[in-house]
Design an enzyme around this catalytic site. Sequence first.
Site, PDB file in Angstrom:
ATOM      1  N   HIS A   1       5.505  -0.298   9.992  1.00  0.00           N
ATOM      2  CA  HIS A   1       4.106   0.015  10.277  1.00  0.00           C
ATOM      3  C   HIS A   1       3.931   1.097  11.323  1.00  0.00           C
ATOM      4  CE1 HIS A   1       3.114  -3.249   7.617  1.00  0.00           C
ATOM      5  NE2 HIS A   1       1.983  -2.598   7.482  1.00  0.00           N
TER       6      HIS A   1
ATOM      7  N   ARG B   1      -9.708  -3.952   5.007  1.00  0.00           N
ATOM      8  CA  ARG B   1      -8.842  -5.017   4.517  1.00  0.00           C
ATOM      9  C   ARG B   1      -8.893  -6.175   5.514  1.00  0.00           C
ATOM     10  NH1 ARG B   1      -2.638  -3.820   3.849  1.00  0.00           N
ATOM     11  NH2 ARG B   1      -2.627  -3.963   6.122  1.00  0.00           N
TER      12      ARG B   1
ATOM     13  N   ASP C   1       4.254  -2.770  -0.352  1.00  0.00           N
ATOM     14  CA  ASP C   1       4.742  -4.134  -0.566  1.00  0.00           C
ATOM     15  C   ASP C   1       5.105  -4.376  -2.025  1.00  0.00           C
ATOM     16  OD1 ASP C   1       4.864  -5.432   1.934  1.00  0.00           O
ATOM     17  OD2 ASP C   1       2.684  -5.343   2.056  1.00  0.00           O
TER      18      ASP C   1
ATOM     19  N   ARG D   1      11.285  -3.653   3.234  1.00  0.00           N
ATOM     20  CA  ARG D   1      10.751  -2.318   3.565  1.00  0.00           C
ATOM     21  C   ARG D   1      11.154  -1.874   4.967  1.00  0.00           C
ATOM     22  NH1 ARG D   1       4.262  -3.343   3.664  1.00  0.00           N
ATOM     23  NH2 ARG D   1       4.127  -1.588   5.081  1.00  0.00           N
TER      24      ARG D   1
ATOM     25  N   CYS E   1      -3.314   2.640  -2.670  1.00  0.00           N
ATOM     26  CA  CYS E   1      -3.451   2.950  -1.247  1.00  0.00           C
ATOM     27  C   CYS E   1      -2.120   2.863  -0.515  1.00  0.00           C
ATOM     28  CB  CYS E   1      -4.481   2.053  -0.567  1.00  0.00           C
ATOM     29  SG  CYS E   1      -3.889   0.363  -0.381  1.00  0.00           S
TER      30      CYS E   1
HETATM   31  C1  PEP Z   1       0.887  -1.726   0.977  1.00  0.00           C
HETATM   32  O1  PEP Z   1       1.554  -2.768   0.992  1.00  0.00           O
HETATM   33  O2  PEP Z   1       1.096  -0.787   0.169  1.00  0.00           O
HETATM   34  C2  PEP Z   1      -0.195  -1.535   1.954  1.00  0.00           C
HETATM   35  C3  PEP Z   1      -1.012  -0.502   1.877  1.00  0.00           C
HETATM   36  O3  PEP Z   1      -0.308  -2.441   2.951  1.00  0.00           O
HETATM   37  P1  PEP Z   1       0.611  -2.474   4.272  1.00  0.00           P
HETATM   38  O4  PEP Z   1       1.468  -1.258   4.266  1.00  0.00           O
HETATM   39  O5  PEP Z   1      -0.304  -2.539   5.430  1.00  0.00           O
HETATM   40  O6  PEP Z   1       1.395  -3.720   4.073  1.00  0.00           O
HETATM   41 MG    MG Z   2       0.879  -4.425   2.153  1.00  0.00          MG
END
Ligand code: PEP
Ligand code: MG
Length: 538
Positions: free
Chosen positions: A182, A324, A448, A458, A495
Amino acid sequence: MIKYLGNAASGGLAVGKIKVINRRIAGFKRVVLATHREKALYEAALILAKDEIRRLMRSSEREHQDILMFQLVMLDDNGLNVMIQNFISEGNGAARSVEMAMEEYCDRLKKTGDEYLSGRTSDIRDVLGRVVDILDGRSRERFVLTEPSVIVADEILPSDLASIDRQYAVGFITVGGSYQSHANIIARTMGIPSVCGLNSEILNPLNNGRTVCVDGYAGEVYVNPAEGTIALFNHRIRQERRAKVSLMSLKEKDIHTDGEDMEIWANCNDPKDIALAVENGARGIGLVRSEILFMKSSLPTLESQFEFYCECIRAANGRPVTIRTFDIGADKPVGDISLDKEPNPALGLRGIRLQYRHRELFEQQLHALYRAADTAGAINVMLPMVSVEKDVTDFMAMADEVKEKLLASGEIREDRITWGVMIETPAAALISDRLAQHVEFFSIGTNDLTQYTMAADRMNVETVPYYDTMHPAVLKLIEITVENAKKAGVKVSVCGESAADAVNALAYADLGIRCLSMAQNAMIPVKQKLLEKYSENN
Ligand code: PEP
Ligand code: MG
């Protein structure tokens, strides 16, 4: 000059001075001295902590100043001081005594059941943590930057980014972390170049103050570069700026495909980001990660959330905004909310799954969202980590309850929320026909979706070869989702970070996706490639 090779984590180039943050002190062990000496150490640490806070207050924004003022007052709190002195008298070291008092004090506040007092425990932990850091020999003033700096750390935490001085932080270098962590996602939304997975040699404190060139595209880092290398980097930085300015003419252009237009939206962290994204041509905001509110120094209250959502809506100036709901857990743990001892947090209680354990938290968020939509304008709200239909129906039932109460009490006049779910687990993609019956849009979270489909963490540098966003299995799931969305008349967008890669964006367009949401500095380059692809229509 020493050249290091790591993994490219956020595109861009930077030249700056190294600022090493050593969070862990190797072989660090606390030694407990005689009681009177531990007491003296504690008194000295208090003075230093107050000095640090006063310095911070001078360079902080208003909202943060109030928190710092509260922390100063806490350091003078008689009850707290007596408690710490007593623990020291019982033979505990000064640092341990501060930690023990912190736990006891925060526990007491929580037990009062008073929302305001409970909300202040994170400020108290923060300020007492500062005293502990001083006693343990770790400096807290790591992000006080006075010149263009490249932050070098084992890992940069999302909470570090919230306190970073954007003016001077020109790059990040980390030993750990991955493209999908993140902190790097946020670095990309902030447009800060980042390289991860570097040799831990880079953490050597002797590197502090040395010049470094960072190539966030190639994952290259040059410490003590030759004059020629610095000149070349500065030349490339100037060229990039010029190229960006010339491409800005594309920002208002529509992308006509052979069917519906393609829309480019932005993923944003806060109202400032949103305003900039709209200025740079974003047609909407596809993802605001609301858990970012937990990364500030105090927990979000109903009022602070309401204000934040209203500001987001206003900053978008009429463009759609998608918030979200809290995606806490896995690699985004939050204090007492996420479970600390899950054997496999990414597969544990995360996102919407926490609704059963922390109903009050989500009710408060819903309350703030309904009020913000009613006050500042309609919003889209979407649910993360969906894998079973029941999680969605249960959440929607809770949302209905909150809404009915607000309508009945006259706190809101109408419901202006449009609901969606994130498709980020294979299960959600495969049951998207059923999920489509409950919501009006899907947002595909490829970060994800790839992790869970490919069984590749990840966050893990070692599993990068398996973490393939373009693997046929991931694309198949996207195809199924698009098909089901179209049949049900539900909107669908991507996204995940992969949308910011022009090659992927073209593939998503072929799969029928007509809305992509990405870090804002990727919007124009992706738009350029899509305009080329559909040049006959544009
Ligand atoms: C995703 O999982 O692609 C997403 C946009 O959410 P995050 O990266 O915050 O888990
Ligand atoms: Mg995600």
